[in-house]
Design a protein around this motif. Structure first.
Motif, mmCIF file in Angstrom:
data_model
loop_
_atom_site.group_PDB
_atom_site.id
_atom_site.type_symbol
_atom_site.label_atom_id
_atom_site.label_comp_id
_atom_site.label_asym_id
_atom_site.label_seq_id
_atom_site.Cartn_x
_atom_site.Cartn_y
_atom_site.Cartn_z
ATOM 1 N N ARG A 1 7.403 -6.730 12.718
ATOM 2 C CA ARG A 1 7.757 -5.612 10.820
ATOM 3 C C ARG A 1 7.593 -4.611 11.421
ATOM 4 O O ARG A 1 8.781 -4.229 10.445
ATOM 5 C CB ARG A 1 6.797 -5.861 10.030
ATOM 6 C CG ARG A 1 6.248 -7.399 9.324
ATOM 7 C CD ARG A 1 7.101 -7.948 8.074
ATOM 8 N NE ARG A 1 7.470 -9.180 7.917
ATOM 9 C CZ ARG A 1 6.804 -8.924 6.051
ATOM 10 N NH1 ARG A 1 6.257 -7.896 5.594
ATOM 11 N NH2 ARG A 1 6.529 -10.045 5.760
ATOM 12 N N ALA B 1 11.786 -1.925 10.893
ATOM 13 C CA ALA B 1 11.705 -0.965 10.930
ATOM 14 C C ALA B 1 12.183 0.326 11.828
ATOM 15 O O ALA B 1 13.128 1.046 11.677
ATOM 16 C CB ALA B 1 10.388 -0.233 10.429
ATOM 17 N N ASN C 1 9.473 0.648 2.814
ATOM 18 C CA ASN C 1 8.287 -0.235 2.643
ATOM 19 C C ASN C 1 7.093 0.407 2.149
ATOM 20 O O ASN C 1 6.992 -0.501 1.745
ATOM 21 C CB ASN C 1 8.759 -0.484 4.087
ATOM 22 C CG ASN C 1 9.210 -1.379 5.013
ATOM 23 O OD1 ASN C 1 10.416 -1.688 4.643
ATOM 24 N ND2 ASN C 1 10.191 -0.909 6.369
ATOM 25 N N ARG D 1 5.865 -3.266 -0.283
ATOM 26 C CA ARG D 1 6.066 -4.185 1.185
ATOM 27 C C ARG D 1 5.537 -4.393 1.968
ATOM 28 O O ARG D 1 5.116 -5.154 2.720
ATOM 29 C CB ARG D 1 7.701 -3.998 1.229
ATOM 30 C CG ARG D 1 8.627 -4.846 0.810
ATOM 31 C CD ARG D 1 9.991 -4.304 0.567
ATOM 32 N NE ARG D 1 11.358 -5.318 -0.199
ATOM 33 C CZ ARG D 1 11.376 -5.020 -1.124
ATOM 34 N NH1 ARG D 1 10.454 -3.591 -1.857
ATOM 35 N NH2 ARG D 1 12.495 -5.617 -2.684
ATOM 36 N N TRP D 2 4.834 -3.361 2.270
ATOM 37 C CA TRP D 2 3.339 -2.831 3.607
ATOM 38 C C TRP D 2 2.817 -2.911 2.690
ATOM 39 O O TRP D 2 2.935 -1.814 1.892
ATOM 40 C CB TRP D 2 3.985 -2.562 4.585
ATOM 41 C CG TRP D 2 4.966 -2.309 5.188
ATOM 42 C CD1 TRP D 2 6.175 -3.965 5.386
ATOM 43 C CD2 TRP D 2 6.057 -1.559 6.560
ATOM 44 N NE1 TRP D 2 7.323 -3.321 6.662
ATOM 45 C CE2 TRP D 2 6.636 -2.447 7.036
ATOM 46 C CE3 TRP D 2 5.749 -0.637 7.009
ATOM 47 C CZ2 TRP D 2 7.654 -1.954 8.437
ATOM 48 C CZ3 TRP D 2 5.593 -0.272 8.058
ATOM 49 C CH2 TRP D 2 7.295 -0.666 8.737
#
Length: 464
Positions: free
Chosen positions: A54, A58, A232, A237-238
């Motif tokens: 992940r 990014a 994110n 999302r994170w």
């Protein structure tokens, strides 16, 4: 012209590699080991393979380039500690020094300039005093100069490290605590509400956050373009501790102006019913203007049962301070530096900066790395500067007119660039010298301050 610095040597037995994060980085063991080493360097947990993937997605989006310093296994085998490192260490693919860089833009007031952003700088404590940091920094600043970047910037964990490389603290921020009880010293705003604040689904905020931040970035001196991790986190999302998990505690609001346009966004989370008093923590806030920013605060302060709102990244000059009936409802509980700037091209940086009164000066920059060492003629007219690098001694015309001479080092120039500190403050502590011939020093300082000093404080809402 800027000159690349001499690259500091590495100790024997160390080697360096610089490589980009590739789109298929999940299969690149070198990139995964690097990412885990950065996390370890900042005392974070050992990242799972899914978390590494992940993060690397990014990194690819931002175009990040990695530099790692590695122990040569052949050399280590000859050292008394080599056997222990081989048996107990993380493996030779894990660097003992890390350095991450990518390019965004920096708002200097009169324009956005490209800047090389630096992050993820770590040195394994078992390998100190081997020239690792000096080598990485000088090598990568040399690359930035060769690439034509006018400035480099970083946000630091330790404040005493980067001045020797010419970085100067250039912006600050405040940690604030807002008392939202309505009586006494509590919350009340002077103006009537405008527009509407709506609670929204944070997972749908990505495009709007980007649009609003773009407006803020273009108008806010000191602002730096944002990296992918901001989106994110803000869109849930994170989670804070796990990039593979949704953060189900994140909430979002937007201020919709009377014309129907979204003027500002904020994301926040509740600290839990065990917090005393019940507290809402703002994670991020961006806005097109002061009105939308104040309306977001109005909504946060008026939420049921909440008695305190905190924010760790508030600007020094916060519109909220002046919108409150009782300014003490906004309590500053801490202040710290944020952005550190390293000037790589004096002419480009000074010509993209805001200026005050007209004036002329000779700027003498002392740079221990040699990048911008030298003299510059600066002429300010109607808020813009024209800068000429001088070769050799100043011309007879400069001497004849006795242009004021300002002498400072590269670190001080970085601090002065965005206007966070005044000429007089730097002069008072010996970081800036002035010489105006027969002109009285105080008169000279007043003239220089009128040109250099700016009416508002800069702010950088981006950490990296």
């Amino acid at each position: 012209m800027p000159r690349p610095p001499a690259v500091a040597p590495l100790a024997d037995g160390l080697r360096v590699e610089t490589f980009p994060i590739e789109p298929d980085a999940s299969s690149d063991g070198r990139a995964a080991a690097f990412t885990r080493s950065v996390a370890q360097g900042f005392y974070e947990g050992w990242l799972s393979a899914a978390n590494v993937e992940r993060w690397q997605e990014a990194f690819v989006e931002d175009g990040q380039v990695l530099t790692g310093v590695y122990v040569d296994p052949g050399h280590a085998a000859l050292e008394p500690w080599g056997g222990a490192l081989e048996r107990l260490g993380h493996g030779p693919e894990h660097p003992v020094g890390t350095f991450v860089e990518w390019d965004k833009t920096l708002n200097l007031g009169a324009g956005l300039l490209p800047a090389r952003l630096i992050s993820g700088v770590t040195v394994n404590p078992g390998f100190r005093r081997r020239g690792i940091l000096s080598h990485m920094m000088t090598a990568r600043l040399a690359a930035a100069v060769d690439d034509g970047l006018p400035a480099a910037a970083l946000t630091v964990s330790e404040g005493g490290i980067y001045g020797r490389f010419g970085f100067g603290a250039a912006t600050r921020e405040q940690r604030i605590r807002l008392n939202t009880t309505p009586a006494g010293d509590g919350f009340a705003l002077r103006g009537a509400p405008t527009g509407t604040v709506l609670p929204v689904d944070p997972t749908r905020l990505g495009d709007v956050l980007a649009e609003v931040f773009a407006v803020q970035h273009a108008r806010e001196r000191g602002s730096v373009g944002r990296h992918a991790a901001y989106r994110n986190y803000a869109t849930a999302r994170w989670s804070r501790d796990d990039a593979t998990s949704w953060d189900r505690a994140v909430r979002g609001i937007v201020h919709v102006r009377d014309d129907g346009e979204v003027g500002g966004c904020a994301v926040f989370r509740f600290s839990g019913w065990d917090s005393e008093p019940p507290t809402m923590e703002v994670m991020d806030m961006v806005s097109r203007d002061a009105t939308s920013r104040v309306e977001l605060w109005r909504h946060l302060a008026e939420m049921d049962l909440v008695r305190r709102v905190t924010f760790s990244r508030a600007p020094l000059e916060d519109p909220l301070s002046h919108a409150l009936v009782n300014p003490r409802a906004r309590e500053v509980v801490g202040e710290t530096d944020v952005l550190w700037v390293r000037v790589l091209d004096v002419a480009q940086c000074l010509q993209a900066r805001d200026w005050g009164a007209d004036g002329q000066m000779l700027l003498q920059v002392e740079d221990r790395l040699g990048i911008v060492d030298g003299a510059y003629r600066v002429e300010v007219h109607e808020g813009s500067a024209r800068v000429e690098a001088l070769v050799g001694e100043p011309s007879p015309s400069d001497v004849g007119h006795r242009l004021p001479v300002v002498t400072l080092d590269a670190e001080t120039l970085g601090s002065l660039l965005l206007g966070d500190v005044s000429v007089c403050a730097l002069h008072a502590v010996g970081r800036l010298a002035v010489d105006g011939g027969a002109t009285e020093e105080q008169e000279l300082l007043a003239r220089l301050s009128a040109s250099w000093d700016l009416p508002t404080a800069p702010h950088c809402a981006t950490h990296f």
